[in-house]
Design an enzyme around this catalytic site. Structure first.
Site, PDB file in Angstrom:
ATOM      1  N   TYR A   1       0.838  -1.192   0.000  1.00  0.00           N
ATOM      2  CA  TYR A   1       0.000   0.000   0.000  1.00  0.00           C
ATOM      3  C   TYR A   1       0.878   1.248   0.000  1.00  0.00           C
ATOM      4  CZ  TYR A   1      -4.180  -2.726   1.229  1.00  0.00           C
ATOM      5  OH  TYR A   1      -5.222  -3.617   1.229  1.00  0.00           O
TER       6      TYR A   1
ATOM      7  N   TYR B   1      -0.264 -10.058   0.274  1.00  0.00           N
ATOM      8  CA  TYR B   1       0.739  -9.513   1.185  1.00  0.00           C
ATOM      9  C   TYR B   1       0.637 -10.191   2.550  1.00  0.00           C
ATOM     10  CZ  TYR B   1      -3.195  -6.575   2.766  1.00  0.00           C
ATOM     11  OH  TYR B   1      -4.405  -6.124   3.228  1.00  0.00           O
TER      12      TYR B   1
ATOM     13  N   ARG C   1      -2.699 -12.317   3.108  1.00  0.00           N
ATOM     14  CA  ARG C   1      -4.010 -11.890   2.644  1.00  0.00           C
ATOM     15  C   ARG C   1      -4.105 -12.129   1.149  1.00  0.00           C
ATOM     16  NH1 ARG C   1      -8.010  -8.264   3.787  1.00  0.00           N
ATOM     17  NH2 ARG C   1      -8.960 -10.311   3.501  1.00  0.00           N
TER      18      ARG C   1
ATOM     19  N   HIS D   1      -7.192  -8.478  -3.007  1.00  0.00           N
ATOM     20  CA  HIS D   1      -8.525  -7.926  -2.755  1.00  0.00           C
ATOM     21  C   HIS D   1      -8.511  -6.431  -3.007  1.00  0.00           C
ATOM     22  CE1 HIS D   1      -6.318  -7.431   1.035  1.00  0.00           C
ATOM     23  NE2 HIS D   1      -7.082  -6.371   1.253  1.00  0.00           N
TER      24      HIS D   1
ATOM     25  N   HIS E   1     -10.602  -2.969  -1.585  1.00  0.00           N
ATOM     26  CA  HIS E   1     -11.533  -2.409  -0.613  1.00  0.00           C
ATOM     27  C   HIS E   1     -12.524  -1.486  -1.332  1.00  0.00           C
ATOM     28  CE1 HIS E   1      -9.151  -3.669   2.948  1.00  0.00           C
ATOM     29  NE2 HIS E   1      -8.134  -3.505   2.118  1.00  0.00           N
TER      30      HIS E   1
END
Length: 250
Positions: free
Chosen positions: A119, A158, A168, A171, A173
């Site tokens: 991120y 990640y 995870r 995906h 959000h």
């Protein structure tokens, strides 16, 4: 000692078996879902505080309209001078109410990791590379038919510290606003065929099979754009038996 993936998977299976044997359909997960370690520590344990004037709360929030959102906001691959790295994808679908009617003029926001699973946020210390040409945030307004559409890159998996060797799955959000800032729903969209789906306690906390399946997008070759991007279709249902799971529950 941190639990292993085998420990967490065993707990996931136990939670699922308890749900199936209970015989009651529950589309939203328990806030105290044990395999998801951090939610056990932070979910509310006290009664909610009553708001005496709900309208006053909503009036204090911002409003969004066509003058605030541009076409460039929905294309995450064109927000910087250079080209971002990664597999380009188009994600589109409709926002619907419980009766299947389109919900138009709603602000839809997304945020995600880059193709390396990182991120663009100071709190992300994962040693995967940052992409100077990809910030990972976008927004759009739904059309008269309730449709939204984003062009982006497929996010990478990640690690996270829920347990040893926790990863995870890829995906995106999603955040949806109603007519005021207080009317907000947050959820996550996943990708079909991802081998990490079965190991993820956040996704698996949705113990109902059909409800969990509604969080996984469908690859649609007709939505793929020649020489540009692969297409995924994902509808968001706001309420009713076919509602999309949201992080705040119903």
């Amino acid at each position: 000692m941190s639990p292993t993936q085998s420990d967490i998977s065993r707990e996931i299976d136990q939670e699922y078996e308890a749900y199936v044997s209970g015989g009651t359909v529950r589309h939203h997960p328990s806030r105290g879902y044990a395999p998801y370690r951090s939610t056990v520590l932070r979910h509310p344990r006290q009664p909610l505080t009553a708001v005496r004037d709900p309208e006053a709360v909503e009036l204090s929030g911002p409003a969004f309209g066509v003058t605030d959102v541009t076409a460039l906001d929905a294309d995450l691959t064109r927000q910087h001078p250079g080209e971002p790295l990664g597999e380009r994808i188009t994600v589109t679908g409709r926002v619907l109410d419980r009766s299947g009617r389109p919900v138009c003029g709603q602000l839809v926001e997304i945020w995600q990791a880059n193709a390396s699973g990182r991120y663009a946020h100071q709190g992300d210390r994962h040693p995967a590379p940052l992409d100077p040409h990809f910030t990972g945030v976008g927004r759009c307004l739904t059309s008269d038919q309730g449709r939204y559409s984003f062009t982006t890159v497929k996010p990478g998996a990640y690690p996270w510290r829920n347990h040893a060797n926790a990863w995870r799955p890829a995906h995106i959000h999603f955040s949806l606003f109603g007519s005021a800032f207080a009317q907000r729903l947050v959820t996550q969209m996943y990708f079909p065929g991802d081998p990490l789906l079965a190991y993820d306690p956040i996704l698996q906390s949705v113990t109902d099979d059909e409800a969990r399946g509604r969080l996984v997008a469908r690859y649609d070759h007709g939505l793929s754009r020649p020489e540009q991007s692969l297409g995924y279709h994902w509808d968001i249902v706001l309420d009713g038996p076919a509602a999309t799971w949201t992080e705040e529950g119903r």
